[in-house]
Motif scaffolding. Structure first.
Motif, PDB file in Angstrom:
ATOM      1  N   PHE A   1       0.876  -1.184  -0.036  1.00 49.00           N
ATOM      2  CA  PHE A   1       0.011   0.106  -0.137  1.00 49.00           C
ATOM      3  C   PHE A   1       0.840   1.224   0.021  1.00 49.00           C
ATOM      4  CE2 PHE A   1      -2.069   3.026   2.864  1.00 49.00           C
ATOM      5  CZ  PHE A   1      -3.184   3.430   1.865  1.00 49.00           C
ATOM      6  N   ALA A   2       2.096   1.486   0.644  1.00 48.82           N
ATOM      7  CA  ALA A   2       2.830   2.323   0.927  1.00 48.82           C
ATOM      8  C   ALA A   2       3.516   2.636  -0.468  1.00 48.82           C
ATOM      9  CB  ALA A   2       3.921   2.208   1.991  1.00 48.82           C
ATOM     10  N   ASP A   3       4.048   1.541  -0.993  1.00 50.28           N
ATOM     11  CA  ASP A   3       4.595   1.712  -2.320  1.00 50.28           C
ATOM     12  C   ASP A   3       3.826   2.511  -3.502  1.00 50.28           C
ATOM     13  OD1 ASP A   3       6.948   0.557  -1.144  1.00 50.28           O
ATOM     14  OD2 ASP A   3       6.719  -1.298  -2.151  1.00 50.28           O
ATOM     15  N   ALA A   4       2.550   2.026  -3.454  1.00 49.08           N
ATOM     16  CA  ALA A   4       1.605   2.396  -4.408  1.00 49.08           C
ATOM     17  C   ALA A   4       1.381   4.014  -4.023  1.00 49.08           C
ATOM     18  CB  ALA A   4       0.327   1.547  -4.560  1.00 49.08           C
ATOM     19  N   THR A   5       0.994   4.250  -2.955  1.00 43.74           N
ATOM     20  CA  THR A   5       0.620   5.618  -2.491  1.00 43.74           C
ATOM     21  C   THR A   5       1.802   6.557  -2.507  1.00 43.74           C
ATOM     22  OG1 THR A   5      -0.868   4.402  -0.782  1.00 43.74           O
ATOM     23  CG2 THR A   5      -0.294   6.743  -0.532  1.00 43.74           C
ATOM     24  N   ARG A   6       3.085   6.243  -2.328  1.00 46.59           N
ATOM     25  CA  ARG A   6       4.205   6.994  -2.566  1.00 46.59           C
ATOM     26  C   ARG A   6       4.487   7.548  -4.037  1.00 46.59           C
ATOM     27  NH1 ARG A   6       7.192   3.957  -0.109  1.00 46.59           N
ATOM     28  NH2 ARG A   6       7.126   4.812   2.069  1.00 46.59           N
ATOM     29  N   LEU A   7       3.837   6.852  -4.844  1.00 39.87           N
ATOM     30  CA  LEU A   7       4.091   7.124  -6.302  1.00 39.87           C
ATOM     31  C   LEU A   7       3.103   8.048  -6.873  1.00 39.87           C
ATOM     32  CD1 LEU A   7       5.612   3.636  -7.773  1.00 39.87           C
ATOM     33  CD2 LEU A   7       7.083   5.897  -7.117  1.00 39.87           C
ATOM     34  N   ILE A   8       2.071   8.262  -6.018  1.00 44.51           N
ATOM     35  CA  ILE A   8       0.800   9.205  -6.438  1.00 44.51           C
ATOM     36  C   ILE A   8       1.514  10.297  -6.909  1.00 44.51           C
ATOM     37  CG2 ILE A   8      -1.209  10.608  -5.908  1.00 44.51           C
ATOM     38  CD1 ILE A   8      -1.702   8.460  -3.580  1.00 44.51           C
ATOM     39  N   GLY A   9       1.162  10.810  -8.257  1.00 39.78           N
ATOM     40  CA  GLY A   9       1.692  12.198  -8.922  1.00 39.78           C
ATOM     41  C   GLY A   9       3.215  11.998  -9.548  1.00 39.78           C
ATOM     42  N   LEU A  10       3.699  10.935  -9.722  1.00 42.34           N
ATOM     43  CA  LEU A  10       4.868  10.793  -9.849  1.00 42.34           C
ATOM     44  C   LEU A  10       5.211  11.441 -11.589  1.00 42.34           C
ATOM     45  CD1 LEU A  10       8.007   9.860  -9.773  1.00 42.34           C
ATOM     46  CD2 LEU A  10       7.331   7.758 -10.541  1.00 42.34           C
ATOM     47  N   THR A  11       4.171  11.218 -12.494  1.00 37.60           N
ATOM     48  CA  THR A  11       4.216  11.709 -13.766  1.00 37.60           C
ATOM     49  C   THR A  11       3.059  12.380 -13.921  1.00 37.60           C
ATOM     50  OG1 THR A  11       3.623   9.505 -14.754  1.00 37.60           O
ATOM     51  CG2 THR A  11       5.989  10.093 -14.546  1.00 37.60           C
ATOM     52  N   THR A  12       2.592  13.119 -13.127  1.00 36.81           N
ATOM     53  CA  THR A  12       1.227  13.765 -13.446  1.00 36.81           C
ATOM     54  C   THR A  12       1.529  15.402 -13.833  1.00 36.81           C
ATOM     55  OG1 THR A  12       0.269  12.827 -11.425  1.00 36.81           O
ATOM     56  CG2 THR A  12      -0.874  14.909 -11.912  1.00 36.81           C
ATOM     57  N   THR A  13       0.766  15.685 -14.980  1.00 39.71           N
ATOM     58  CA  THR A  13       1.055  16.885 -15.466  1.00 39.71           C
ATOM     59  C   THR A  13       0.246  17.977 -14.728  1.00 39.71           C
ATOM     60  OG1 THR A  13      -0.998  16.918 -17.100  1.00 39.71           O
ATOM     61  CG2 THR A  13       1.154  15.672 -17.672  1.00 39.71           C
ATOM     62  N   ASN A  14       0.513  19.351 -15.143  1.00 42.78           N
ATOM     63  CA  ASN A  14      -0.100  20.568 -14.558  1.00 42.78           C
ATOM     64  C   ASN A  14      -1.596  20.248 -14.957  1.00 42.78           C
ATOM     65  OD1 ASN A  14       2.182  21.144 -13.508  1.00 42.78           O
ATOM     66  ND2 ASN A  14       2.439  22.712 -15.027  1.00 42.78           N
ATOM     67  N   LEU A  15      -2.094  20.021 -16.338  1.00 45.30           N
ATOM     68  CA  LEU A  15      -3.251  19.777 -16.514  1.00 45.30           C
ATOM     69  C   LEU A  15      -4.318  18.954 -15.731  1.00 45.30           C
ATOM     70  CD1 LEU A  15      -5.222  20.768 -18.875  1.00 45.30           C
ATOM     71  CD2 LEU A  15      -4.893  19.011 -20.331  1.00 45.30           C
ATOM     72  N   GLU A  16      -3.721  17.703 -15.538  1.00 46.31           N
ATOM     73  CA  GLU A  16      -4.277  16.847 -14.786  1.00 46.31           C
ATOM     74  C   GLU A  16      -4.315  17.125 -13.482  1.00 46.31           C
ATOM     75  OE1 GLU A  16      -2.367  12.649 -17.110  1.00 46.31           O
ATOM     76  OE2 GLU A  16      -1.611  13.565 -15.237  1.00 46.31           O
ATOM     77  N   PHE A  17      -3.402  17.895 -13.114  1.00 48.50           N
ATOM     78  CA  PHE A  17      -3.558  18.195 -11.607  1.00 48.50           C
ATOM     79  C   PHE A  17      -4.623  19.334 -11.212  1.00 48.50           C
ATOM     80  CE2 PHE A  17      -2.386  20.943  -7.834  1.00 48.50           C
ATOM     81  CZ  PHE A  17      -2.033  20.039  -6.963  1.00 48.50           C
ATOM     82  N   VAL A  18      -4.699  20.185 -12.353  1.00 55.84           N
ATOM     83  CA  VAL A  18      -5.491  21.417 -12.084  1.00 55.84           C
ATOM     84  C   VAL A  18      -7.054  21.306 -12.667  1.00 55.84           C
ATOM     85  CG1 VAL A  18      -3.814  23.247 -11.841  1.00 55.84           C
ATOM     86  CG2 VAL A  18      -4.814  22.749 -14.218  1.00 55.84           C
ATOM     87  N   SER A  19      -7.347  19.941 -13.267  1.00 55.52           N
ATOM     88  CA  SER A  19      -8.459  19.861 -13.855  1.00 55.52           C
ATOM     89  C   SER A  19      -9.667  19.609 -12.688  1.00 55.52           C
ATOM     90  CB  SER A  19      -8.568  18.414 -14.511  1.00 55.52           C
ATOM     91  OG  SER A  19      -9.819  17.836 -15.013  1.00 55.52           O
ATOM     92  N   ALA A  20     -10.921  20.213 -13.382  1.00 55.86           N
ATOM     93  CA  ALA A  20     -11.855  20.254 -12.636  1.00 55.86           C
ATOM     94  C   ALA A  20     -12.277  18.949 -11.851  1.00 55.86           C
ATOM     95  CB  ALA A  20     -13.268  20.840 -13.032  1.00 55.86           C
ATOM     96  N   ALA A  21     -12.150  17.762 -12.968  1.00 50.77           N
ATOM     97  CA  ALA A  21     -12.593  16.422 -12.185  1.00 50.77           C
ATOM     98  C   ALA A  21     -11.130  15.999 -11.448  1.00 50.77           C
ATOM     99  CB  ALA A  21     -12.677  15.518 -13.299  1.00 50.77           C
ATOM    100  N   PRO A  22     -11.436  15.390 -10.474  1.00 53.70           N
ATOM    101  CA  PRO A  22     -10.556  15.220  -9.526  1.00 53.70           C
ATOM    102  C   PRO A  22      -9.823  13.671 -10.141  1.00 53.70           C
ATOM    103  CG  PRO A  22     -12.378  14.081  -8.491  1.00 53.70           C
ATOM    104  CD  PRO A  22     -12.762  14.997  -9.703  1.00 53.70           C
ATOM    105  N   ARG A  23      -8.454  13.818 -10.434  1.00 53.22           N
ATOM    106  CA  ARG A  23      -7.870  12.943 -11.398  1.00 53.22           C
ATOM    107  C   ARG A  23      -6.891  12.052 -10.613  1.00 53.22           C
ATOM    108  NH1 ARG A  23      -9.304  13.406 -16.729  1.00 53.22           N
ATOM    109  NH2 ARG A  23     -10.182  15.022 -17.511  1.00 53.22           N
TER     110      ARG A  23
END
Length: 338
Positions: free
Chosen positions: A61-83
């Protein structure tokens, strides 16, 4: 001269009885020692198996959680839908249901380009994770953007790129050597992961095969394919605490919360996740006929609010705790802030 005839001596009854008693004492000591060693080995295996199961489960669980956002783009981050993070239902006292759904590259390849590209056949650092299934596309993170790429073939140290899309979805016609550089990060797509627990039910952690584009719909089920990474029976899980760390923008105070009332914007402010699991062994310990009920013990992994009281001596509990800082998510927030 006549020699005196010697009469062979025999053991007396007392000597025989003494010898038997000594033999019995030696055998009894040996069997007592053997039984002690056997019991000690069973108890050690009993404890070790529980420790290994709990530690490995939380590490996944920790390994998967720690990699949240590793290659996330700005567009995905600020999108109105929680991505990035889809759902946060934690618990402070262990009486609420737990649901934590997020996207992560965990389970696929995480490697990098080893040489300056001269074509669209890229040499990458060797990885065994390319066998991950289904691996439908790759992400290549550069200093300019995160590109979504299709490939013709991939092996342990090379990949042949066929299609390229920018983070906004537009096709890119520029040659690979103009887009990618030595050291650029290469990963698989993000997949949905979901941790669930209901009191007196199994603790589950699943990977859902629904890669980018993120078409999450909370009213329907996930994609058809899924992989159960963790499934601990209800009888072993006595308490689960899941909390999320945020920071007050005015006082800068760090606060651990259950995340039940989080909005889309709140998801982006999470700094860390912490989890605690009180786990019992699969089987009861052999108490040699003694009572299995003893003095009660109260376990509070993080605070006095989330506790569980146990008194079963035959199944001694072990507490497993993890705090996972979401550094990649924090970086994505900073880069998205004007």
């Amino acid at each position: 001269m006549m020699q005196k005839k010697r009469t062979p001596k025999a053991f007396t009854l007392i000597e025989l009885m003494l010898g038997i008693v000594l033999s019995v004492m030696v055998l009894a000591t040996f069997f007592r020692f053997f039984a002690h060693v056997n019991t000690a080995e069973k108890n050690n295996n009993y404890k070790s198996s529980n420790l290994a199961r709990g530690a490995s489960s939380l590490q996944i669980f920790a390994d998967a959680t720690r990699l949240i956002g590793l290659t996330t783009t700005n567009l995905e981050f600020v999108s109105a839908a929680p991505r990035i993070i889809q759902e946060t239902l934690g618990t402070t006292d262990g009486n609420d249901n737990v649901v934590f759904t997020f996207n992560s590259v965990f389970g696929g390849p995480i490697t990098k380009i080893l040489d300056e590209p001269t074509s669209c056949t890229l040499r990458i650092e060797r990885t065994a994770a390319i066998a991950s299934n289904p691996l439908t596309s790759l992400r290549i993170a550069t200093k300019d953007d995160v590109y979504y790429v299709g490939y013709g073939w991939i092996n342990s140290d090379r990949v042949s790129i066929t299609t390229k899309r920018a983070s906004n979805g537009a096709n890119v016609s520029a040659p690979c050597q103009a887009l990618f550089k030595k050291g650029d990060l290469v990963t698989g797509p993000n997949y949905f992961y979901r941790l669930t627990w209901v009191k007196n039910a199994n603790l589950k952690f699943q990977r859902i095969f629904q890669p980018v584009p993120f078409s999450f719909d909370p009213t329907t089920t996930f994609g058809a394919g899924r992989e159960v990474l963790l499934d601990i029976p209800a009888g072993q899980v006595k308490l689960v605490i899941l909390q999320f760390l945020t920071q007050d923008t005015t006082t800068l105070e760090e606060i651990w919360e259950n995340g039940l009332a989080y909005t889309i914007d709140d998801y982006r402010d999470i700094k860390a996740v912490r989890i605690a699991v009180v786990l019992l062994p699969r089987t009861s310990k052999d108490l040699k006929g003694a009572s299995s009920t003893g003095p009660s013990q109260t376990i509070c992994p993080f605070s006095d609010l989330g506790c569980v009281t146990l008194n079963d001596l035959s199944r001694p509990p072990i507490v497993f705790k993890k705090v996972i800082y979401l550094k990649n998510l924090d970086y994505a927030k900073r880069s998205a802030t004007p």
